[in-house]
Design an enzyme around this catalytic site. Structure first.
Site, mmCIF file in Angstrom:
data_model
loop_
_atom_site.group_PDB
_atom_site.id
_atom_site.type_symbol
_atom_site.label_atom_id
_atom_site.label_comp_id
_atom_site.label_asym_id
_atom_site.label_seq_id
_atom_site.Cartn_x
_atom_site.Cartn_y
_atom_site.Cartn_z
ATOM 1 C CG HIS A 205 -0.264 0.316 2.495
ATOM 2 N ND1 HIS A 205 0.271 -0.678 3.268
ATOM 3 C CD2 HIS A 205 0.018 1.477 3.125
ATOM 4 C CE1 HIS A 205 0.845 -0.146 4.326
ATOM 5 N NE2 HIS A 205 0.720 1.153 4.268
HETATM 6 C C1 UD1 Z 1 -1.597 5.771 5.859
HETATM 7 C C2 UD1 Z 1 -0.243 6.223 6.399
HETATM 8 C C3 UD1 Z 1 0.758 5.077 6.306
HETATM 9 C C4 UD1 Z 1 0.225 3.826 6.966
HETATM 10 C C5 UD1 Z 1 -1.126 3.491 6.357
HETATM 11 C C6 UD1 Z 1 -1.721 2.244 6.991
HETATM 12 C C7 UD1 Z 1 0.201 8.618 6.046
HETATM 13 C C8 UD1 Z 1 1.023 9.581 5.296
HETATM 14 N N1 UD1 Z 1 0.300 7.342 5.656
HETATM 15 O O1 UD1 Z 1 -1.423 5.508 4.475
HETATM 16 O O2 UD1 Z 1 1.946 5.456 6.954
HETATM 17 O O3 UD1 Z 1 1.131 2.772 6.739
HETATM 18 O O4 UD1 Z 1 -1.999 4.607 6.550
HETATM 19 O O5 UD1 Z 1 -2.759 1.757 6.202
HETATM 20 O O6 UD1 Z 1 -0.490 9.001 6.966
HETATM 21 N N2 UD1 Z 1 -8.733 5.345 1.413
HETATM 22 C C9 UD1 Z 1 -9.971 4.755 1.379
HETATM 23 N N3 UD1 Z 1 -10.569 4.418 2.553
HETATM 24 C C10 UD1 Z 1 -9.987 4.646 3.752
HETATM 25 C C11 UD1 Z 1 -8.724 5.278 3.782
HETATM 26 C C12 UD1 Z 1 -8.104 5.595 2.608
HETATM 27 O O7 UD1 Z 1 -10.547 4.521 0.328
HETATM 28 O O8 UD1 Z 1 -10.578 4.298 4.784
HETATM 29 C C13 UD1 Z 1 -8.063 5.654 0.150
HETATM 30 C C14 UD1 Z 1 -8.252 7.057 -0.328
HETATM 31 O O9 UD1 Z 1 -8.376 7.039 -1.704
HETATM 32 C C15 UD1 Z 1 -6.942 7.732 0.031
HETATM 33 C C16 UD1 Z 1 -5.941 6.594 -0.065
HETATM 34 O O10 UD1 Z 1 -6.672 5.435 0.291
HETATM 35 O O11 UD1 Z 1 -6.646 8.789 -0.804
HETATM 36 C C17 UD1 Z 1 -4.759 6.753 0.843
HETATM 37 O O12 UD1 Z 1 -5.178 6.921 2.185
HETATM 38 P P1 UD1 Z 1 -4.335 7.832 3.204
HETATM 39 O O13 UD1 Z 1 -5.039 7.967 4.467
HETATM 40 O O14 UD1 Z 1 -3.901 9.067 2.529
HETATM 41 O O15 UD1 Z 1 -3.007 7.053 3.455
HETATM 42 P P2 UD1 Z 1 -2.683 5.495 3.477
HETATM 43 O O16 UD1 Z 1 -2.164 5.126 2.144
HETATM 44 O O17 UD1 Z 1 -3.769 4.669 4.059
#
Ligand code: UD1
Length: 354
Positions: A205
């Site tokens: 991820h």
């Molecule tokens: C975040 C953390 C990472 C951690 C990970 C665990 C940061 C910078 N990164 O990354 O260190 O390892 O969490 O999973 O804080 N999205 C959904 N549903 C959700 C959450 C996210 O669809 O419940 C999608 C969205 O499109 C979003 C993307 O995933 O833009 C990324 O989510 P984001 O919260 O930005 O960071 P993670 O990649 O989850």
């Protein structure tokens, strides 16, 4: 004594579980603030329900966005929360945008901040997590380090006076859940008709593996070429990026599957031939379960797992194939991640007179 914990992303809910339990055991008032960074039920609610964590007292509902937009929205919302609660400590966890936002808000309001999992470093300045952890460590008043290596990093940055070695709270929760899971057959194995030791568990991820289509396609192809089934527990980020660029997450040996609840993940990993991941937590969980791990990254913060031979860094398809089929590492009783009682030490450290 009143502690406000700020969490928002999946690994933080896992770390929150033992802290919440230890806070309750010590009679500490523990307020839980969920930023809303992770909002999918399988990335959030299921952890609160299964790990016995009280529902969040405050939910900011911030959701997704670019780093600045997401972190800024949290920062703006947290001022009012901290002002209302005026805790003795704000406790922040790990290295996500939720961690940084809470640390910055609290320090500017002159509320003492403790950073759990302080001192981890990848020394890769392109990772958002590296920015978050460096800035959080330098803002915080108390640095709760999980390992001796983390203590040394903090000392090298002039932060030794604020540092305490407490051990790793993920060990606390992992040992407890491992013992609960026991010999129960893995639900994933039954659902997909897999054999004990006949498959790999994968998670991918990180931005560095998902955001560049060529990189993601190469990682997917590398996993698809492994000779046993590889079950990819697909985080929403990888699903979204793969769909946007027409990259199949089910191809060859690779089978995409929804993320799992914590106990189901532990039991799936326990029965697997190995774990292939770019997650920080899973590298360590694999080591604690003594399941060989292959990490699809150029470096790791959890260097002990590599030094002890239980984790190998691999990036090309060839490296991944060689790493997953390597002989089982030499058994070890080394315990670099503590004894499973870190959370009680964290609460003791917060209760100690300042
Ligand atoms: C975040 C953390 C990472 C951690 C990970 C665990 C940061 C910078 N990164 O990354 O260190 O390892 O969490 O999973 O804080 N999205 C959904 N549903 C959700 C959450 C996210 O669809 O419940 C999608 C969205 O499109 C979003 C993307 O995933 O833009 C990324 O989510 P984001 O919260 O930005 O960071 P993670 O990649 O989850």
């Amino acid at each position: 004594m009143k502690i406000v914990s700020v969490v928002g992303a999946r690994p933080q809910f896992v770390k929150l579980a033992p802290i919440h339990k230890a806070a309750q055991a010590a009679g500490v008032e523990h307020v839980i603030v969920h930023t809303g960074q992770h909002y999918d039920p399988m990335l959030s609610d299921v952890f609160f329900d299964d790990l016995g964590i009280a529902a969040p007292d405050v939910h900011l509902g911030v959701g997704s966005g670019s780093h600045g937009v997401q972190t800024g929205a949290m920062l703006g919302a947290l001022d009012a929360v901290f002002d209302e609660h005026r805790p003795d400590w704000v406790l922040v966890y790990g290295d996500t945008n939720s961690t940084l936002a809470a640390a910055v808000s609290a320090v500017k309001m002159h509320i003492p901040v403790a950073h759990l999992e302080a001192g981890l470093r990848s020394f890769n300045r392109r990772m958002p997590e590296e920015h978050n952890r460096v800035m959080t460590d330098h803002a915080a008043d108390l640095l709760l380090a999980p390992t001796q290596v983390a203590v040394e990093h903090l000392s090298n940055e002039g932060l030794a006076a604020r540092t305490i070695l407490v051990g790793d709270v993920m060990t606390d929760v992992l040992f407890e859940v491992r013992d609960q899971v026991g010999e129960t057959p893995s639900k994933l194995m039954e659902e997909l008709g897999l054999e004990d030791g006949g498959y790999y568990v994968a998670t991918i991820h990180r931005a560095e593996n998902t955001d560049d289509p060529a990189r993601l396609a190469a990682v997917a192809a590398g996993l698809a070429a492994i000779e046993k089934p590889v079950v990819l527990l697909a985080h929403p980020r990888v699903v979204a990026k793969a769909a946007a660029h027409g990259i199949a997450l089910t191809q060859g040996s690779l089978v995409a599957h929804a993320p799992l609840a914590y106990a189901d993940l532990i039991s799936a990993a326990l029965s697997s031939a190995g774990v292939v991941t770019d997650s920080g937590g899973l590298q360590k969980e694999a080591f604690l379960l003594r399941v060989p791990c292959t990490t699809v990254r150029t470096e790791t913060e959890w260097v002990e797992t590599v030094e002890l031979g239980w984790n190998v860094l691999a990036n090309t398809a060839e490296e991944i194939a060689a790493a997953v089929t390597r002989p089982r590492p030499t058994e070890t009783d080394a315990a670099p991640y503590g004894d499973g009682r870190a959370a009680a030490r964290v609460i003791d450290a917060l209760l100690a007179p300042r």
